[in-house]
Design a protein around this motif. Structure first.
Motif, PDB file in Angstrom:
ATOM      1  N   VAL A   1       0.834  -1.199   0.000  1.00  0.00           N
ATOM      2  CA  VAL A   1       0.000   0.000   0.000  1.00  0.00           C
ATOM      3  C   VAL A   1       0.871   1.252   0.000  1.00  0.00           C
TER       4      VAL A   1
ATOM      5  N   GLY B   1      -6.947   5.708  -2.835  1.00  0.00           N
ATOM      6  CA  GLY B   1      -6.095   4.550  -3.021  1.00  0.00           C
ATOM      7  C   GLY B   1      -4.628   4.898  -3.147  1.00  0.00           C
TER       8      GLY B   1
ATOM      9  N   GLY C   1      -2.727   6.041  -0.810  1.00  0.00           N
ATOM     10  CA  GLY C   1      -2.010   5.699   0.417  1.00  0.00           C
ATOM     11  C   GLY C   1      -2.053   6.773   1.481  1.00  0.00           C
TER      12      GLY C   1
ATOM     13  N   THR D   1      -3.547   5.525   4.891  1.00  0.00           N
ATOM     14  CA  THR D   1      -2.651   4.568   5.541  1.00  0.00           C
ATOM     15  C   THR D   1      -1.465   5.281   6.180  1.00  0.00           C
TER      16      THR D   1
ATOM     17  N   GLY E   1       0.699   4.609  -3.766  1.00  0.00           N
ATOM     18  CA  GLY E   1       1.515   4.251  -2.612  1.00  0.00           C
ATOM     19  C   GLY E   1       2.942   4.742  -2.648  1.00  0.00           C
TER      20      GLY E   1
END
Length: 500
Positions: A21, A42, A44, A47, A219
């Motif tokens: 990720v 998406g 990242g 995260t 990511g």
């Protein structure tokens, strides 16, 4: 000697179930800096923010705070180190007061008992320091507006001595006046030397507020740049990896404007009055106006959530009486609400279950033939998922919105109302959704579009109806200037006066 940055994350890597990720991501934040973290859904961002907040542990890389190596295995460890996070879903207990939430788990005590007077006084001091003396420390959190709940979260962070405040999409659910309040709060934080990590999809806010920008894609780190050294167009290109030459697609070839599908005459209720509105087959009509002008109230009246109590509605030339959502659905009206997670989706159910939700709940529109259309609808919307059995909570915001649209298209409506359809999704997903909206018109649907971002209404609508104080102030052709729209929206120009 050069002073260390407040935060230095270097070489951060993270994988879930073997799927990477984040890979080799760097992020540095100086003291008193407002730093934007941007990227498509998406990319990242969340995260990385959760690693910093102690929600996730990094698989690789190092984190330093003020020159000291740190590793957080729990959010409390991050808080004790001076890192506070305000996520989109607030962490407040609604039955407790503002002061009780601010000091939860850290209540001041006197002779072994909670000192409520001291707790209230300390909360008032923090709120005063933020310039929000009007927020009462004794107010119940559950009674507060979204903006005041957010302020309570910020006050909690400051009362803990936070040096770094991480904010995830802080304006996603705020009205315009509340956004201005947030701007002022961030200015005060900067003056106090508090650093802010600002995660947002809203390009204008990034350039208004932030000193530097870190861009992630798939990511990986794309670049870190001073806000003054990049243009909005260049930033979008860095985020999506390609130039979006035409943000708003042209009207599709073969799109024809047909007969009036939705006609409202003299529509009114407690919030809006004197609404005269026509939307034709193959046409996109935009509703523009300031927050509270009546845009969403028209959508809710047409769909029967808060029905018109006066005036008339016609669908395809025939009179109808819309007294509730079931009546609207049966008459061929669909509504994509602005809050897809709370009002549009069953997050823990599959893509398939969500897509057939309207059909399953309404006998008038249920049929095997319509159910058979669902796979084709999802495919035509370019839905990206692991399959129809994937839970929608694991989809990106843009793909969740496509499922909401598919849910309504399965019922084969003649009129579709889109209330803030691109809220909370990234720029690449927005562009795809714009193409979906154009295709709906090409298929002969009458589209009523509401968007707070004025450029969306101007770029997509064939006609723009502008509201002011619950009434229609004027009408403009698609492609009108922002100045013309705002002249009506602010009451400086009226329909009676005509164009300036």
């Amino acid at each position: 000697m050069t002073r260390s940055p407040l935060l230095a994350m270097r070489g951060i890597g993270k994988a879930f179930l073997g799927a990477p990720v984040l890979s080799e991501v760097d992020l540095t934040i100086e003291r008193g800096e407002v730093h934007a973290l941007v990227g498509e859904n998406g990319a990242g961002k969340s995260t990385l923010m959760k690693i910093l907040a102690g929600v996730h542990s990094a698989d690789a890389g190092t984190v330093e705070l003020d020159g000291r190596a740190v590793s957080f295995g729990h959010p409390l460890q991050a808080q004790h180190a001076g890192v506070a996070s305000v996520f989109q879903e607030f962490n407040l207990l609604p039955e407790l007061t503002v002061s009780e939430n601010v000091h939860l788990g850290r209540e001041p005590r006197r002779r072994g008992l909670i000192d409520r007077r001291a707790m209230t006084e300390r909360t008032a001091e923090v709120l005063s320091d933020l310039g929000v003396e009007h927020l009462s420390p004794s107010a119940k959190a559950g009674s507060l507006s979204v903006a005041h709940q957010q302020i309570t979260e910020i006050a909690k962070a400051l009362s803990q001595g936070a040096d770094l405040l991480c904010m995830d999409e802080p304006t996603a659910s705020l009205a315009d006046a509340e956004v201005e309040l947030l701007y002022r709060l961030i200015g005060r934080l900067r003056e106090r030397g508090v650093s802010v990590l600002y995660v947002s999809h809203r390009i204008r806010e990034i350039f208004d507020l932030c000193d530097r920008i870190t861009v992630l894609k798939d990511g990986r780190l794309v670049k870190c740049v001073d806000t003054t050294d990049i243009t909005p167009d260049e930033l979008v290109t860095a985020m999506v990896g390609r130039r979006i030459e035409a943000a708003f697609p042209d009207r599709l070839p073969g799109t024809e404007t047909g007969e009036v599908r939705l006609r409202v005459r003299g529509g009114g209720n407690a919030w809006i009055d004197g609404i005269d509105l026509d939307v034709r087959a193959g046409e996109i009509v935009g509703l523009a106006g300031l927050q509270g002008s009546g845009r969403t109230e028209i959508a809710e009246a047409v769909f029967g959530i808060a029905p018109f109590t006066r005036g008339t509605i016609e669908l395809d030339g025939g009179p109808v009486r819309i007294t509730g959502p079931r009546k609207a659905i049966g008459a061929g009206i669909a509504l994509v609400t602005e809050d897809r997670k709370a009002q549009g989706l069953a997050l823990r159910q599959s893509v398939r279950a969500n897509a057939r939700m309207v059909l399953d709940a309404n006998a008038r529109v249920h049929s095997g033939r319509r159910l058979d259309r669902i796979p084709g609808l999802l495919s035509s919307l370019d839905l990206v998922s692991r399959g129809d059995d994937q839970e929608v909570r694991f989809l990106s915001g843009g793909n969740q919105q496509k499922v909401v649209v598919a849910k309504w298209l399965a019922a084969e409506p003649g009129v579709i109302v889109l209330d803030e359809p691109t809220r909370g999704i990234d720029v690449g997903a927005k562009h795809k959704l714009y193409s979906v909206i154009r295709s709906l018109a090409a298929e002969g649907l009458a589209v009523l579009l509401i968007a707070s971002e004025l450029i969306e209404v101007i770029g997509l609508a064939d006609r723009i109806v502008v509201l002011h104080d619950g009434s229609i102030a004027g009408e403009l052709p698609g492609g009108a200037t922002e100045q013309d729209v705002m002249a009506y929206a602010t009451g400086r120009r009226s329909a009676e006066a005509g164009p300036a």
